[in-house]
Design a protein around this motif. Structure first.
Motif, mmCIF file in Angstrom:
data_model
loop_
_atom_site.group_PDB
_atom_site.id
_atom_site.type_symbol
_atom_site.label_atom_id
_atom_site.label_comp_id
_atom_site.label_asym_id
_atom_site.label_seq_id
_atom_site.Cartn_x
_atom_site.Cartn_y
_atom_site.Cartn_z
ATOM 1 N N ALA A 1 0.831 -1.209 0.000
ATOM 2 C CA ALA A 1 0.000 0.000 0.000
ATOM 3 C C ALA A 1 0.865 1.258 0.000
ATOM 4 C CB ALA A 1 -0.925 -0.013 1.210
ATOM 5 N N ALA A 2 0.248 2.375 -0.280
ATOM 6 C CA ALA A 2 0.951 3.659 -0.343
ATOM 7 C C ALA A 2 1.664 3.997 0.959
ATOM 8 C CB ALA A 2 -0.026 4.769 -0.712
ATOM 9 N N ASP A 3 1.221 3.422 2.092
ATOM 10 C CA ASP A 3 1.890 3.697 3.366
ATOM 11 C C ASP A 3 3.270 3.041 3.446
ATOM 12 O OD1 ASP A 3 1.483 0.977 3.943
ATOM 13 O OD2 ASP A 3 -0.076 1.345 5.433
ATOM 14 N N GLY A 4 3.590 2.157 2.479
ATOM 15 C CA GLY A 4 4.904 1.537 2.425
ATOM 16 C C GLY A 4 5.088 0.328 3.314
ATOM 17 N N THR A 5 4.092 -0.029 4.104
ATOM 18 C CA THR A 5 4.254 -1.152 5.025
ATOM 19 C C THR A 5 3.158 -2.207 4.914
ATOM 20 O OG1 THR A 5 3.105 0.045 6.776
ATOM 21 C CG2 THR A 5 5.502 0.233 6.735
ATOM 22 N N THR A 6 1.980 -1.822 4.530
ATOM 23 C CA THR A 6 0.863 -2.765 4.484
ATOM 24 C C THR A 6 0.924 -3.601 3.209
ATOM 25 O OG1 THR A 6 -0.513 -1.206 5.705
ATOM 26 C CG2 THR A 6 -1.646 -3.009 4.568
ATOM 27 N N CYS B 1 0.223 2.747 -4.530
ATOM 28 C CA CYS B 1 0.809 1.489 -4.068
ATOM 29 C C CYS B 1 2.018 1.138 -4.933
ATOM 30 C CB CYS B 1 -0.217 0.369 -4.050
ATOM 31 S SG CYS B 1 -0.703 -0.243 -5.675
#
Length: 163
Positions: free
Chosen positions: A41-46, A87
């Protein structure tokens, strides 16, 4: 499961570290054709999606198998080829793409994926250049690299050789 947490980091290096010992333990790269794909995901962790693939018989191309699995996953969401904005898709294959896969990988982004998702980052990692004698191989790594620079990079793939 340590290998799963390594995959979840979304880096070709970690995926390589998982698959390379199998190759060194006796799986021949021409037969192993191992790879993995994941969507972060865009958050880099999910990690939103994760799949692996191994040699599937004659005329098998691991890249196409993995992209097919990704496509099937997007269909579950009701919109084929759609991925969330921002993402990243990480595709790792032991051998670099062959002459058959390069135009298919280029087309996959130019025709389908990037058209619907221009903010998605596409990264392709590999360990070994797929070069030498054979109809699907490039003569040497320079020719393979030139082909990747001329077709895969403009399509949106960022390539990295993993030592």
């Amino acid at each position: 499961m340590g290998w799963l947490s390594n995959l979840a980091k979304g880096r070709a290096d970690e995926v390589h570290d998982i698959l390379a010992p199998l190759i060194r333990a006796g799986l021949k790269p021409s037969k192993a054709m191992s790879g993995a794909i994941l969507v972060v995901a865009a958050d880099g962790t999910t990690v939103m999606f994760l799949a692996t693939a191994n040699y599937g018989g004659e005329d098998y191309h691991v890249e196409m198998d993995l992209l097919s699995q990704l496509f099937a996953w997007t269909k579950l969401g009701g919109t084929p080829f759609f991925l969330p904005a921002g993402c990243a898709v990480y595709l790792y294959v032991y051998n670099s793409p062959c002459k058959v896969c390069v135009p298919k990988l280029e087309r996959a982004l130019n025709v389908s994926w990037r058209k619907k998702n221009p903010t998605v980052k596409w990264k392709l990692g590999f360990s070994k250049w797929y070069v030498g004698d054979g109809p699907d191989r490039y003569a040497n790594w320079v020719k393979a690299s030139q082909e990747y620079d001329n077709s895969l990079a403009p399509a949106g793939w960022k390539l990295k050789q993993v030592a």
